[in-house]
Design an enzyme around this catalytic site. Structure first.
Site, mmCIF file in Angstrom:
data_model
loop_
_atom_site.group_PDB
_atom_site.id
_atom_site.type_symbol
_atom_site.label_atom_id
_atom_site.label_comp_id
_atom_site.label_asym_id
_atom_site.label_seq_id
_atom_site.Cartn_x
_atom_site.Cartn_y
_atom_site.Cartn_z
ATOM 1 N N CYS A 2 5.309 -27.459 -60.241
ATOM 2 C CA CYS A 2 5.797 -27.474 -61.613
ATOM 3 C C CYS A 2 4.758 -26.772 -62.465
ATOM 4 C CB CYS A 2 6.014 -28.905 -62.101
ATOM 5 S SG CYS A 2 6.484 -29.020 -63.849
ATOM 6 N N GLU A 102 11.740 -23.669 -63.379
ATOM 7 C CA GLU A 102 11.377 -23.265 -62.029
ATOM 8 C C GLU A 102 11.995 -21.902 -61.766
ATOM 9 O OE1 GLU A 102 9.033 -23.045 -59.769
ATOM 10 O OE2 GLU A 102 9.013 -25.238 -59.965
#
Length: 227
Positions: A2, A102
């Site tokens: 992340c 993402e």
């Protein structure tokens, strides 16, 4: 992994949702990036939002020039790494967010840029990542540098086509309270580090505006249809 996320909820909603006092310099971010000061709630000060730097700088580090500052910690190996294992026992935090980004790599044999996605809850409410924190003290000046890292886990079915990892989103307020509770066991903490329920999440593509950490506007989070 992340590496980017958002936290755009209004102050009143944050205060009501997490039951905490807020610093005056808490501002919305549409593109939170490593090295920035970002909002967390720690197990030692659970009634206040504080701003810590993203990228863990352990207390035992001596040489800042060579220090690795991990922005993520894998849930599966926390117990294997002494620095993370100690923090799991004594320095846990909630990392406040309302979505994360993402990048999906091109399919095998095809060309083109990685495609960024914004991932959020179906109800679009704010939530908390499970995090670890520490503070490094400059021995010459006494200045304290608090930092944090976000714990990641295996992807759920929504995330699998996008990326091989996802951040741990604590599923309920009870789970958030347990994560901050110093009387819970290591097994209890580890039991919280699971993929979030895919059916309660949504994802959509955004533009490459989000690729640069220098961009921090609503355009980063806006839906974008790739041709």
């Amino acid at each position: 992994m992340c590496g980017r996320y958002t936290f755009t909820a209004p102050r009143d909603l944050v205060k009501e949702r997490f039951g905490v006092s807020l610093p005056n310099d808490l501002f919305a971010t549409y593109n939170a990036a490593p090295s920035q000061l970002l909002p967390v709630i720690t197990n030692t000060t659970p009634d206040t939002v504080q701003l810590f730097q993203w990228g863990l700088l352990p207390a035992w580090v001596k040489d800042l020039k060579t220090a690795i500052k991990p922005i993520n910690a894998r849930a599966e190996t926390l117990a294997e790494k002494p620095s993370f294992r100690q923090l799991l026992q004594r320095r846990r935090c909630l990392v406040l967010a309302d979505s994360f980004y993402e990048w999906q790599a091109p399919s095998a044999g095809s060309k083109g840029p990685k495609k960024p996605y914004r991932i959020l809850l179906q109800n679009e409410e704010p939530f908390a990542f499970a995090g670890l924190w520490d503070q490094w003290v400059n021995r010459d000046t006494g200045e304290v540098h608090p930092t944090f890292t976000i714990i990641t886990t295996a992807p759920n079915s929504l995330m699998q086509p996008i990326h091989a990892r996802m951040p741990v989103i604590l599923p309920t307020r009870e789970a958030e309270h347990m994560w901050l509770n110093d009387t819970a066991s290591d097994q209890d903490y580890q039991g919280l580090l699971q993929p979030y329920v895919a059916e309660q999440m949504q994802a959509y593509t955004v533009s490459t505006e989000v690729n640069s950490p220098g961009n921090n506007s609503a355009a980063c989070a806006a839906p974008f249809i790739w041709g």
